[in-house]
Scaffold this motif. Structure first.
Motif, PDB file in Angstrom:
ATOM      1  N   GLN A 278       0.845  -1.194   0.000  1.00  0.00           N
ATOM      2  CA  GLN A 278       0.000   0.000   0.000  1.00  0.00           C
ATOM      3  C   GLN A 278       0.881   1.244   0.000  1.00  0.00           C
ATOM      4  OE1 GLN A 278      -3.319  -0.298  -0.250  1.00  0.00           O
ATOM      5  NE2 GLN A 278      -3.094  -2.540  -0.237  1.00  0.00           N
ATOM      6  N   HIS A 279       1.913   1.246  -0.866  1.00  0.00           N
ATOM      7  CA  HIS A 279       2.916   2.301  -0.820  1.00  0.00           C
ATOM      8  C   HIS A 279       2.354   3.689  -1.120  1.00  0.00           C
ATOM      9  CE1 HIS A 279       2.934   0.680  -4.982  1.00  0.00           C
ATOM     10  NE2 HIS A 279       2.951   1.960  -5.306  1.00  0.00           N
ATOM     11  N   HIS A 280       1.236   3.777  -1.835  1.00  0.00           N
ATOM     12  CA  HIS A 280       0.671   5.090  -2.141  1.00  0.00           C
ATOM     13  C   HIS A 280       0.055   5.733  -0.904  1.00  0.00           C
ATOM     14  CE1 HIS A 280       1.341   4.812  -6.427  1.00  0.00           C
ATOM     15  NE2 HIS A 280       0.744   3.624  -6.472  1.00  0.00           N
ATOM     16  N   SER A 281      -0.221   4.934   0.125  1.00  0.00           N
ATOM     17  CA  SER A 281      -0.812   5.461   1.361  1.00  0.00           C
ATOM     18  C   SER A 281       0.220   5.672   2.454  1.00  0.00           C
ATOM     19  CB  SER A 281      -1.888   4.484   1.874  1.00  0.00           C
ATOM     20  OG  SER A 281      -2.876   4.250   0.896  1.00  0.00           O
ATOM     21  N   VAL A 282       1.495   5.372   2.150  1.00  0.00           N
ATOM     22  CA  VAL A 282       2.564   5.465   3.142  1.00  0.00           C
ATOM     23  C   VAL A 282       3.668   6.346   2.575  1.00  0.00           C
ATOM     24  CG1 VAL A 282       4.216   4.142   4.521  1.00  0.00           C
ATOM     25  CG2 VAL A 282       1.993   3.142   3.946  1.00  0.00           C
ATOM     26  N   PRO A 283       4.313   7.166   3.397  1.00  0.00           N
ATOM     27  CA  PRO A 283       5.445   7.966   2.905  1.00  0.00           C
ATOM     28  C   PRO A 283       6.507   7.072   2.289  1.00  0.00           C
ATOM     29  CG  PRO A 283       4.780   8.721   5.078  1.00  0.00           C
ATOM     30  CD  PRO A 283       3.991   7.474   4.809  1.00  0.00           C
ATOM     31  N   THR A 284       6.824   7.317   1.026  1.00  0.00           N
ATOM     32  CA  THR A 284       7.754   6.440   0.321  1.00  0.00           C
ATOM     33  C   THR A 284       9.165   6.492   0.886  1.00  0.00           C
ATOM     34  OG1 THR A 284       8.132   8.213  -1.290  1.00  0.00           O
ATOM     35  CG2 THR A 284       6.451   6.570  -1.822  1.00  0.00           C
ATOM     36  N   SER A 285       9.479   7.527   1.653  1.00  0.00           N
ATOM     37  CA  SER A 285      10.837   7.675   2.179  1.00  0.00           C
ATOM     38  C   SER A 285      11.185   6.607   3.208  1.00  0.00           C
ATOM     39  CB  SER A 285      11.005   9.056   2.814  1.00  0.00           C
ATOM     40  OG  SER A 285      10.063   9.247   3.859  1.00  0.00           O
ATOM     41  N   ILE A 286      10.181   5.916   3.770  1.00  0.00           N
ATOM     42  CA  ILE A 286      10.483   4.920   4.805  1.00  0.00           C
ATOM     43  C   ILE A 286      11.025   3.627   4.210  1.00  0.00           C
ATOM     44  CG2 ILE A 286       8.625   5.862   6.217  1.00  0.00           C
ATOM     45  CD1 ILE A 286       7.072   3.290   5.691  1.00  0.00           C
ATOM     46  N   PHE A 287      10.753   3.361   2.938  1.00  0.00           N
ATOM     47  CA  PHE A 287      11.130   2.071   2.368  1.00  0.00           C
ATOM     48  C   PHE A 287      12.627   1.930   2.080  1.00  0.00           C
ATOM     49  CE2 PHE A 287       6.568   2.417   1.149  1.00  0.00           C
ATOM     50  CZ  PHE A 287       6.122   1.362   1.928  1.00  0.00           C
ATOM     51  N   PRO A 288      13.290   2.916   1.436  1.00  0.00           N
ATOM     52  CA  PRO A 288      14.716   2.715   1.148  1.00  0.00           C
ATOM     53  C   PRO A 288      15.574   2.633   2.396  1.00  0.00           C
ATOM     54  CG  PRO A 288      14.069   4.957   0.641  1.00  0.00           C
ATOM     55  CD  PRO A 288      12.799   4.204   0.910  1.00  0.00           C
ATOM     56  N   VAL A 289      15.092   3.180   3.508  1.00  0.00           N
ATOM     57  CA  VAL A 289      15.825   3.112   4.773  1.00  0.00           C
ATOM     58  C   VAL A 289      15.331   1.945   5.618  1.00  0.00           C
ATOM     59  CG1 VAL A 289      16.362   4.325   6.923  1.00  0.00           C
ATOM     60  CG2 VAL A 289      16.254   5.594   4.770  1.00  0.00           C
ATOM     61  N   GLY A 290      14.020   1.766   5.654  1.00  0.00           N
ATOM     62  CA  GLY A 290      13.437   0.781   6.558  1.00  0.00           C
ATOM     63  C   GLY A 290      13.645  -0.651   6.132  1.00  0.00           C
ATOM     64  N   ILE A 291      13.480  -0.953   4.835  1.00  0.00           N
ATOM     65  CA  ILE A 291      13.558  -2.339   4.382  1.00  0.00           C
ATOM     66  C   ILE A 291      14.945  -2.949   4.591  1.00  0.00           C
ATOM     67  CG2 ILE A 291      13.545  -3.767   2.303  1.00  0.00           C
ATOM     68  CD1 ILE A 291      10.965  -2.521   1.506  1.00  0.00           C
ATOM     69  N   PRO A 292      16.051  -2.251   4.273  1.00  0.00           N
ATOM     70  CA  PRO A 292      17.361  -2.859   4.575  1.00  0.00           C
ATOM     71  C   PRO A 292      17.553  -3.146   6.062  1.00  0.00           C
ATOM     72  CG  PRO A 292      17.614  -1.052   3.030  1.00  0.00           C
ATOM     73  CD  PRO A 292      16.200  -0.990   3.521  1.00  0.00           C
TER      74      PRO A 292
END
Length: 359
Positions: A278-292
């Motif tokens: 549901q990436h359109h409902s979440v700030p995209t900036s959290i993924f490149p930092v959070g997922i690793p």
């Protein structure tokens, strides 16, 4: 190529992650300069964690395999722990490829076949490890609740058959990696990513596949196993308390540690990947930092298993001082260890409730 095609497929398959910083949500540009520092920190931290996990995992799981294979009498317990150690060891053996990929700022240089195979083997480890831990928990619960039935039916042959099923299910559940894993040039680098759409004309289908894979992993690799494990140990605790079989707090601490470590390692990973659908409902900036970061935390569970599931267990309780000295004694004192393992594992076939409370 449509940038939304890239964005809908930036998901990783367990370890490999590349955030596609193209046009998102109607041409809104993601500013790289605002997140480069955090991404670099996350990448470096991931490399450090992966390296430590790789070294500890190969050493710990490798020694467990040696001990069980050459030093212990074959038993149901040994079969569970051997398969668990093999799954983790297989994962750790291929971890250097991911370390190199991450260290090179997610530049894949190993080709498309290895991209698929590496991801496939890593997902196999995730499923087989969790399925095996669930199997161990159910086995312990049955041994406590139905000791007579367990004594009569708990055989090495049955354990081997169950392990074959576990590995087969692991291979089956991991097969999407062989289909959707792909490589592509992106910003002067080659990335290994999950191409759920397979082509730009299949974007809706790709999003559905993406959501299906993530939800399936959350249910079958986390929520359902976690529920089963928790229920099993709750039943064990109540049974032991009712029969007043637990004379120390050590078994309860081990049980709590197993559940807590499992939950802490895996819940951030699966939760963030659910949000990813549901990436359109979440700030995209959290993924490149959070997922690793959450991936590195999940990976760390593979080097904790030798301590949590073997060395703290009943079969190793007479070893003293430290884990290292336990391993040294197990590998060097053949006669002493052989006598100990014979006494320890000869009890398995006539296991009492008190003897089955530990992993």
């Amino acid at each position: 190529m449509d940038s939304d095609y890239y964005h809908s497929n930036y998901s990783d398959d367990y370890l490999d992650y590349e955030f596609y910083d193209d046009i998102i949500n109607n041409s809104e540009i993601v500013r790289k300069d605002s997140s480069d520092d955090m991404r670099s920190i996350a990448r470096i931290l991931s490399v450090v964690i992966y390296t430590a996990v790789c070294l500890l995992g190969i050493l710990g799981n490798g020694l467990v395999i040696v001990i069980i294979t050459f030093k212990m009498k074959k038993s149901v317990n040994a079969i569970w722990f051997l398969n668990l150690a093999v799954a983790d060891f297989l994962f750790n053996i291929f971890l250097p490829i991911t370390i190199a990929y991450t260290a090179m700022d997610y530049n894949w240089v190993f080709g498309i076949a290895m991209c698929k195979l590496n991801s496939f083997l890593l997902i196999v480890n995730m499923y087989t490890s969790i399925f095996l831990l669930t199997t161990i928990s159910v086995d312990r619960c049955i041994s406590v609740v139905f000791p007579v039935w367990s004594q009569n039916h708990r055989t090495n042959k049955l354990a081997c058959f169950i392990c074959v099923i576990v590995w087969a299910l692991g291979f089956l559940m991991s097969s999407p990696s062989l289909v959707f894993r792909d490589i592509r040039s992106q910003h002067s680098k080659v990335i290994c990513f999950s191409n759920y759409s397979l082509s730009p004309s299949h974007l809706p289908l790709g999003k559905m596949r993406h959501a299906t894979v993530n939800i399936t992993r959350f249910l079958f690799a986390f929520l359902i196993p976690m529920t089963v494990i928790t229920v099993c140990y709750i039943i064990i605790l109540f049974r032991l308390k009712r029969n007043r079989l637990a004379k120390s707090k050590k078994p309860f601490k081990i049980i709590v540690a197993i559940i807590v470590i499992f939950f802490l390692c895996w819940s951030p990973y699966h939760i963030l990947h659910l949000l990813e659908t549901q990436h359109h409902s979440v700030p995209t900036s959290i993924f490149p930092v959070g997922i690793p970061i959450v991936t590195a935390i999940a990976v760390s569970n593979s080097c904790m298993n030798p301590v949590l599931y073997v060395f703290m267990g009943q079969d190793f309780k007479k070893f003293k001082v430290t884990i290292l000295s336990r391993l040294v004694n197990a590998l060097s004192e053949d006669t002493t260890h052989s006598n100990f393992t014979h006494r320890s594992f000869s009890k398995v076939s006539s296991m009492t409730e008190k003897e089955t409370i530990l992993l």
